[in-house]
Write a protein that holds these residues in place. Structure first.
Motif, short mmCIF file in Angstrom:
data_model
loop_
_atom_site.label_atom_id
_atom_site.label_comp_id
_atom_site.label_asym_id
_atom_site.label_seq_id
_atom_site.Cartn_x
_atom_site.Cartn_y
_atom_site.Cartn_z
N ARG A 1 11.23 40.13 131.17
CA ARG A 1 12.29 41.13 131.11
C ARG A 1 13.48 40.60 131.92
O ARG A 1 13.35 40.35 133.12
CB ARG A 1 11.80 42.46 131.68
CG ARG A 1 12.76 43.62 131.48
CD ARG A 1 12.15 44.91 132.00
NE ARG A 1 10.94 45.28 131.26
CZ ARG A 1 10.95 45.94 130.12
NH1 ARG A 1 12.10 46.30 129.55
NH2 ARG A 1 9.81 46.25 129.52
N THR B 1 16.56 41.01 134.05
CA THR B 1 17.04 42.10 134.89
C THR B 1 18.44 41.86 135.43
O THR B 1 19.02 42.75 136.06
CB THR B 1 16.08 42.33 136.06
OG1 THR B 1 15.93 41.09 136.80
CG2 THR B 1 14.71 42.75 135.57
N GLU C 1 28.02 42.97 133.37
CA GLU C 1 27.46 44.10 132.62
C GLU C 1 27.04 43.60 131.25
O GLU C 1 27.82 42.94 130.55
CB GLU C 1 28.49 45.20 132.49
CG GLU C 1 28.02 46.43 131.73
CD GLU C 1 29.12 47.46 131.58
OE1 GLU C 1 29.62 47.62 130.46
OE2 GLU C 1 29.48 48.09 132.59
N SER D 1 24.77 44.38 127.40
CA SER D 1 24.20 45.34 126.46
C SER D 1 23.38 44.57 125.45
O SER D 1 23.71 43.43 125.09
CB SER D 1 25.30 46.12 125.73
OG SER D 1 26.03 46.92 126.63
N GLU D 2 22.32 45.18 124.98
CA GLU D 2 21.51 44.55 123.95
C GLU D 2 22.18 44.74 122.60
O GLU D 2 22.55 45.85 122.23
CB GLU D 2 20.11 45.16 123.92
CG GLU D 2 19.15 44.42 123.02
CD GLU D 2 17.71 44.88 123.18
OE1 GLU D 2 16.92 44.65 122.24
OE2 GLU D 2 17.39 45.48 124.24
N SER E 1 26.85 49.16 122.25
CA SER E 1 25.63 49.79 122.74
C SER E 1 25.78 50.12 124.22
O SER E 1 26.59 49.51 124.93
CB SER E 1 24.44 48.87 122.53
OG SER E 1 24.30 48.52 121.17
N SER F 1 22.64 47.77 129.46
CA SER F 1 21.19 47.62 129.57
C SER F 1 20.83 47.08 130.96
O SER F 1 21.16 45.92 131.26
CB SER F 1 20.67 46.65 128.50
OG SER F 1 21.05 47.08 127.21
N SER G 1 17.94 46.28 131.94
CA SER G 1 16.97 45.21 131.71
C SER G 1 16.74 45.07 130.21
O SER G 1 16.89 46.04 129.46
CB SER G 1 15.65 45.49 132.42
OG SER G 1 15.00 46.62 131.86
N ILE G 2 16.39 43.85 129.79
CA ILE G 2 16.18 43.58 128.36
C ILE G 2 14.85 42.87 128.20
O ILE G 2 14.62 41.81 128.81
CB ILE G 2 17.33 42.72 127.79
CG1 ILE G 2 18.67 43.45 127.94
CG2 ILE G 2 17.07 42.40 126.31
CD1 ILE G 2 19.86 42.64 127.50
N TYR G 3 13.97 43.42 127.38
CA TYR G 3 12.61 42.91 127.18
C TYR G 3 12.59 41.84 126.09
O TYR G 3 13.20 41.99 125.04
CB TYR G 3 11.68 44.06 126.80
CG TYR G 3 10.25 43.63 126.54
CD1 TYR G 3 9.35 43.48 127.58
CD2 TYR G 3 9.81 43.38 125.24
CE1 TYR G 3 8.04 43.10 127.35
CE2 TYR G 3 8.50 42.99 124.99
CZ TYR G 3 7.62 42.84 126.05
OH TYR G 3 6.34 42.45 125.81
N LYS H 1 16.98 37.19 120.94
CA LYS H 1 17.79 38.41 120.86
C LYS H 1 19.25 38.12 121.11
O LYS H 1 19.61 37.16 121.81
CB LYS H 1 17.32 39.44 121.90
CG LYS H 1 16.07 40.20 121.54
CD LYS H 1 15.79 41.31 122.55
CE LYS H 1 14.56 42.12 122.16
NZ LYS H 1 14.28 43.20 123.13
N VAL I 1 22.49 39.27 123.04
CA VAL I 1 22.85 39.99 124.27
C VAL I 1 24.35 39.84 124.47
O VAL I 1 24.89 38.73 124.41
CB VAL I 1 22.08 39.43 125.48
CG1 VAL I 1 22.55 40.12 126.76
CG2 VAL I 1 20.58 39.63 125.29
#
Length: 296
Positions: free
Chosen positions: A80, A82, A92, A94-95, A100, A103, A105-107, A114, A116
């Protein structure tokens, strides 16, 4: 038979001529844009193939202060993300895209890739058409909550829009008031040992915004040494330093502050320091070592 053999020779020669022609046309069609893209690809080879556990497969500027990253987890377990840092500054994210919500944290599952979005321009500065370098670092955690940080490494980005970054993320240029190791201009900064007059060795460290350990230097040094790059520092980003000093053993690290150093501000992007380790007060002479920090 001789005629058939001669015909085969003509076919082979004709094939070679056609192959040469195709290669020549390909070379003529090779444009500076392709060369620039190839150069950028080579400069990011670490992030695209060697970085662990997070690789950056693609990066592009999508707006004046926004960037799109394609990230991949190459760890053998889920992670994840963080935190993401550009130029030593937390940004800053966002996924998906900046439309959006932010975020925290992003898993990423094993092998997952992904999009980002970085939704502020902190840590990046330059003009459209330039390829700029900025230090990139990730904070990440395992499924069990154990946290780590990657080592900061340069990432090169081709800018499509002008970016003038500062600490607050505003795009109107720096608005901070300068101070000790608080630059009012972004750019590459350098450390240089001017002279030293104590036994042993000095190991100098930049603590923030870009952690870095300078090469160990002998402390008998009557003349300046070549400068060492501290990397890109954004305007209004406080720089902090410390050192370790060796003389029949190790002491420190010592913070480069008023308790051990006398500072002189040459300009908002240039400072000098005269320091002592204070182990045997008073020092044999009026200084142990002198150094400077300045924008290149």
């Amino acid at each position: 038979m001789a005629a058939r053999g001669q015909a085969m020779e003509y076919i082979v020669v004709l094939s070679v001529v056609i192959a040469i022609a195709v290669i020549s046309v390909s070379l003529l069609d090779y444009s500076p844009t392709v060369a620039k893209g190839t150069s950028q690809l080579a400069s990011n080879v670490y992030w695209q193939s060697a970085a662990k556990p997070i690789q950056v497969k693609e990066v592009a500027q999508t707006a004046e202060n926004q960037f799109a990253f394609t990230l991949k987890n190459v760890e053998t377990s889920p992670i994840r993300i963080t935190g993401i840092y550009l130029g030593g500054n937390p940004v800053e994210v966002s996924e998906g895209s900046c439309s959006s919500p932010p975020s925290p944290s992003i898993y990423f599952d094993i092998g997952e890739e992904k999009k980002v979005a970085v939704c502020d321009g902190i840590g990046v500065e330059g003009k459209a058409g330039q390829v700029v370098a900025t230090l990139l670092k990730f904070d990440y955690a395992s499924d069990y909550g154990t946290s780590w940080s990657t080592e900061p490494k340069n990432l090169k980005i081709a800018l499509a829009y002008d970016v003038h970054a500062n600490q607050s993320g505003n795009q109107t240029g720096p608005s901070c008031e300068g101070g000790l190791f608080l630059p009012t201009e972004s750019g590459e900064y350098f450390y240089r040992l001017l002279r030293a007059n104590d036994a042993g060795q000095i190991e100098f460290r930049m603590e923030t915004p870009n952690f870095q350990v300078m090469p160990l230097e002998y402390a008998y040094q009557p003349s300046p040494l070549p400068p060492v790059s501290l990397g890109q520092v954004s305007a209004c980003q406080q720089m902090a330093f410390s050192w370790r000093h060796a003389w029949w053993g190790w002491w420190g690290p010592y913070a480069a502050d008023e308790s051990r150093c006398q500072f002189t501000t040459i300009s908002p992007t240039h400072w000098k320091a005269l320091c002592t380790n204070g182990i045997f007060p008073p020092p044999i002479e009026d200084y142990d070592w002198e150094w400077e920090i300045y924008k290149g």
